[in-house]
Design a protein around this motif. Structure first.
Motif, PDB file in Angstrom:
ATOM      1  N   GLY A   1      55.250 -20.261 -89.578  1.00 20.42           N
ATOM      2  CA  GLY A   1      54.617 -18.996 -89.882  1.00 20.42           C
ATOM      3  C   GLY A   1      54.562 -18.686 -91.365  1.00 20.42           C
ATOM      4  O   GLY A   1      54.160 -17.590 -91.760  1.00 20.42           O
ATOM      5  N   GLY A   2      54.973 -19.646 -92.201  1.00 19.38           N
ATOM      6  CA  GLY A   2      54.919 -19.448 -93.642  1.00 19.38           C
ATOM      7  C   GLY A   2      56.075 -18.660 -94.214  1.00 19.38           C
ATOM      8  O   GLY A   2      56.099 -18.353 -95.401  1.00 19.38           O
ATOM      9  N   GLU A   3      57.065 -18.322 -93.383  1.00 17.50           N
ATOM     10  CA  GLU A   3      58.220 -17.566 -93.873  1.00 17.50           C
ATOM     11  C   GLU A   3      59.187 -18.498 -94.584  1.00 17.50           C
ATOM     12  O   GLU A   3      59.391 -19.636 -94.175  1.00 17.50           O
ATOM     13  CB  GLU A   3      58.933 -16.875 -92.712  1.00 17.50           C
ATOM     14  N   MET A   4      59.783 -17.986 -95.678  1.00 19.80           N
ATOM     15  CA  MET A   4      60.752 -18.770 -96.424  1.00 19.80           C
ATOM     16  C   MET A   4      62.136 -18.623 -95.802  1.00 19.80           C
ATOM     17  O   MET A   4      62.549 -17.530 -95.414  1.00 19.80           O
ATOM     18  CB  MET A   4      60.793 -18.324 -97.885  1.00 19.80           C
ATOM     19  N   GLY A   5      62.818 -19.736 -95.707  1.00 20.84           N
ATOM     20  CA  GLY A   5      64.197 -19.748 -95.228  1.00 20.84           C
ATOM     21  C   GLY A   5      65.020 -20.621 -96.142  1.00 20.84           C
ATOM     22  O   GLY A   5      64.602 -20.942 -97.263  1.00 20.84           O
ATOM     23  N   SER A   6      66.193 -21.029 -95.712  1.00 14.44           N
ATOM     24  CA  SER A   6      67.015 -21.893 -96.543  1.00 14.44           C
ATOM     25  C   SER A   6      67.980 -22.692 -95.686  1.00 14.44           C
ATOM     26  O   SER A   6      68.266 -22.322 -94.541  1.00 14.44           O
ATOM     27  CB  SER A   6      67.802 -21.069 -97.571  1.00 14.44           C
ATOM     28  N   VAL A   7      68.452 -23.782 -96.259  1.00 13.55           N
ATOM     29  CA  VAL A   7      69.495 -24.591 -95.617  1.00 13.55           C
ATOM     30  C   VAL A   7      70.632 -24.747 -96.618  1.00 13.55           C
ATOM     31  O   VAL A   7      70.405 -24.885 -97.821  1.00 13.55           O
ATOM     32  CB  VAL A   7      68.969 -25.972 -95.176  1.00 13.55           C
ATOM     33  N   LYS A   8      71.849 -24.709 -96.115  1.00  9.69           N
ATOM     34  CA  LYS A   8      73.023 -24.823 -96.968  1.00  9.69           C
ATOM     35  C   LYS A   8      73.634 -26.207 -96.820  1.00  9.69           C
ATOM     36  O   LYS A   8      73.943 -26.642 -95.706  1.00  9.69           O
ATOM     37  CB  LYS A   8      74.053 -23.747 -96.587  1.00  9.69           C
TER      38      LYS A   8
ATOM     39  N   SER B   1      66.536 -25.164 -88.545  1.00  9.43           N
ATOM     40  CA  SER B   1      66.023 -23.888 -89.022  1.00  9.43           C
ATOM     41  C   SER B   1      64.656 -23.578 -88.426  1.00  9.43           C
ATOM     42  O   SER B   1      64.373 -22.441 -88.052  1.00  9.43           O
ATOM     43  CB  SER B   1      65.928 -23.891 -90.551  1.00  9.43           C
ATOM     44  N   ARG B   2      63.809 -24.589 -88.327  1.00  8.04           N
ATOM     45  CA  ARG B   2      62.461 -24.369 -87.798  1.00  8.04           C
ATOM     46  C   ARG B   2      62.465 -24.100 -86.302  1.00  8.04           C
ATOM     47  O   ARG B   2      61.488 -23.619 -85.742  1.00  8.04           O
ATOM     48  CB  ARG B   2      61.573 -25.564 -88.145  1.00  8.04           C
ATOM     49  N   LYS B   3      63.601 -24.398 -85.674  1.00  7.25           N
ATOM     50  CA  LYS B   3      63.762 -24.063 -84.255  1.00  7.25           C
ATOM     51  C   LYS B   3      64.402 -22.691 -84.084  1.00  7.25           C
ATOM     52  O   LYS B   3      64.652 -22.253 -82.967  1.00  7.25           O
ATOM     53  CB  LYS B   3      64.639 -25.119 -83.564  1.00  7.25           C
ATOM     54  N   GLY B   4      64.664 -22.037 -85.228  1.00  7.47           N
ATOM     55  CA  GLY B   4      65.266 -20.714 -85.161  1.00  7.47           C
ATOM     56  C   GLY B   4      66.760 -20.710 -85.327  1.00  7.47           C
ATOM     57  O   GLY B   4      67.397 -19.655 -85.254  1.00  7.47           O
ATOM     58  N   ASN B   5      67.349 -21.878 -85.581  1.00  6.28           N
ATOM     59  CA  ASN B   5      68.800 -21.969 -85.728  1.00  6.28           C
ATOM     60  C   ASN B   5      69.171 -22.028 -87.209  1.00  6.28           C
ATOM     61  O   ASN B   5      69.653 -23.036 -87.710  1.00  6.28           O
ATOM     62  CB  ASN B   5      69.338 -23.209 -85.008  1.00  6.28           C
ATOM     63  N   GLU B   6      68.931 -20.928 -87.923  1.00  8.58           N
ATOM     64  CA  GLU B   6      69.257 -20.895 -89.343  1.00  8.58           C
ATOM     65  C   GLU B   6      70.756 -20.770 -89.543  1.00  8.58           C
ATOM     66  O   GLU B   6      71.504 -20.440 -88.632  1.00  8.58           O
ATOM     67  CB  GLU B   6      68.547 -19.719 -90.021  1.00  8.58           C
ATOM     68  N   ASN B   7      71.177 -21.017 -90.778  1.00 13.34           N
ATOM     69  CA  ASN B   7      72.597 -20.895 -91.084  1.00 13.34           C
ATOM     70  C   ASN B   7      73.039 -19.444 -90.954  1.00 13.34           C
ATOM     71  O   ASN B   7      72.233 -18.521 -90.917  1.00 13.34           O
ATOM     72  CB  ASN B   7      72.902 -21.447 -92.485  1.00 13.34           C
ATOM     73  N   ASN B   8      74.345 -19.252 -90.898  1.00 11.88           N
ATOM     74  CA  ASN B   8      74.912 -17.921 -90.655  1.00 11.88           C
ATOM     75  C   ASN B   8      74.458 -16.895 -91.678  1.00 11.88           C
ATOM     76  O   ASN B   8      74.210 -15.733 -91.350  1.00 11.88           O
ATOM     77  CB  ASN B   8      76.438 -17.999 -90.652  1.00 11.88           C
ATOM     78  N   THR B   9      74.352 -17.320 -92.932  1.00 13.49           N
ATOM     79  CA  THR B   9      73.960 -16.396 -93.990  1.00 13.49           C
ATOM     80  C   THR B   9      72.542 -15.886 -93.769  1.00 13.49           C
ATOM     81  O   THR B   9      72.259 -14.699 -93.908  1.00 13.49           O
ATOM     82  CB  THR B   9      74.054 -17.085 -95.364  1.00 13.49           C
ATOM     83  N   MET B  10      71.623 -16.778 -93.414  1.00 11.91           N
ATOM     84  CA  MET B  10      70.251 -16.380 -93.205  1.00 11.91           C
ATOM     85  C   MET B  10      70.076 -15.582 -91.913  1.00 11.91           C
ATOM     86  O   MET B  10      69.226 -14.706 -91.820  1.00 11.91           O
ATOM     87  CB  MET B  10      69.338 -17.622 -93.177  1.00 11.91           C
ATOM     88  N   GLN B  11      70.904 -15.874 -90.923  1.00  6.56           N
ATOM     89  CA  GLN B  11      70.830 -15.116 -89.682  1.00  6.56           C
ATOM     90  C   GLN B  11      71.239 -13.669 -89.891  1.00  6.56           C
ATOM     91  O   GLN B  11      70.802 -12.777 -89.165  1.00  6.56           O
ATOM     92  CB  GLN B  11      71.723 -15.773 -88.620  1.00  6.56           C
TER      93      GLN B  11
END
Length: 268
Positions: free
Chosen positions: A98-105, A128-138
């Motif tokens: 969807g073009g949203e920015m996220g991050s990986v640690k 992350s692209r499956k919706g399982n972002e790291n705790n900080t981003m969640q």
């Protein structure tokens, strides 16, 4: 790593008091890097099946530079003192669905080689692209569900207890060290040639590194003007814990390692 007391000079104690983060404690710096040969290295690794990009290379180089040459960049302010982090972690910005920015640690990045980093980032991007972002981003999703103006009050308390006072909240998996040691973002992939990142008010990150676009430019090589591929690289630093000299040292290490990228195949 060095003891955190080594970083608490008189100037650091004063700087951590007179500056507020990140309103007026920022230092900006940028360089242009000749990545012509580096891109050949990246191409050779991809032919071997190791999917790396400039982002992988720069992210790993920064981690090694902090470990070997600039440990001051692995610190943050806690209750008026400069505190050394227990390990070197990198936060890498990625583009989600969807073009949203996220991050990986990436934790303990200084212990990885380029192949291991490629595999680790690929695994975490997939999650992350499956919706399982790291705790900080969640945590941003949880914060966004709180109605305004209560949302701003909750954020104020979170920042006060974790960022300013240095307390941790294991129950919600947030701490003063949630965002890692540094952030890397490649805005060149978004069509931008250059830019500077923000020192997030919700993070204790001391450096944000931004990769811009790669463009062909006339460059002097062996007293001849030739076309070379040039990368714009910029950094935002927290002046409470580092000076411009530390940024200069970091950029010098980056320049040196870009000329010897095969060192990234090995562990330090």
């Amino acid at each position: 790593m060095d003891s955190p007391q080594n970083f608490n000079t008189n100037w650091r104690k004063v700087a951590s008091t007179i500056y507020r983060k990140p309103v007026d404690s920022k230092i900006y710096g940028s360089v242009e890097l000749d990545v012509t040969e580096l891109e050949k290295y990246i191409s050779s690794k991809r032919k071997e099946g190791i999917k790396i990009t400039l982002t992988h290379v720069i992210t790993l180089i920064i981690g090694r530079a902090i470990k070997l040459e600039v440990p001051e960049l692995n610190t943050f302010v806690k209750r008026g003192k400069i505190v050394n982090r227990p390990q070197i972690d990198a936060m890498v910005s990625v583009l989600l669905q969807g073009g949203e920015m996220g991050s990986v640690k990436i934790e303990n990045i200084d212990t990885l080689n380029i192949t291991e980093l490629s595999e680790e980032i690929a695994k975490k991007i997939k999650a992350s692209r499956k919706g399982n972002e790291n705790n900080t981003m969640q945590s941003k999703d949880s914060l966004s569900k709180i109605p305004w103006p209560f949302r701003s009050w909750v954020f104020y308390l979170y920042r006060l207890f974790t960022i300013h006072w240095g307390f941790s909240f294991p129950v919600i998996k947030l701490s003063a060290n949630s965002f890692g040691s540094y952030v890397v973002s490649n805005i060149g992939t978004l069509g931008l040639d250059s830019g500077y990142g923000a020192l997030l008010p919700s993070a204790n990150v001391s450096i944000v590194m931004i990769l811009g676009g790669v463009n062909k430019k006339p460059t002097v090589v062996n007293d001849k003007i030739v076309p070379r591929k040039i990368l714009s690289l910029s950094a935002t630093l927290d002046h409470r814990v580092v000076d411009g000299s530390h940024g200069g040292k970091l950029f010098r290490v980056i320049k040196q390692m870009i000329k010897n990228p095969y060192l990234l195949d090995e562990h330090i």
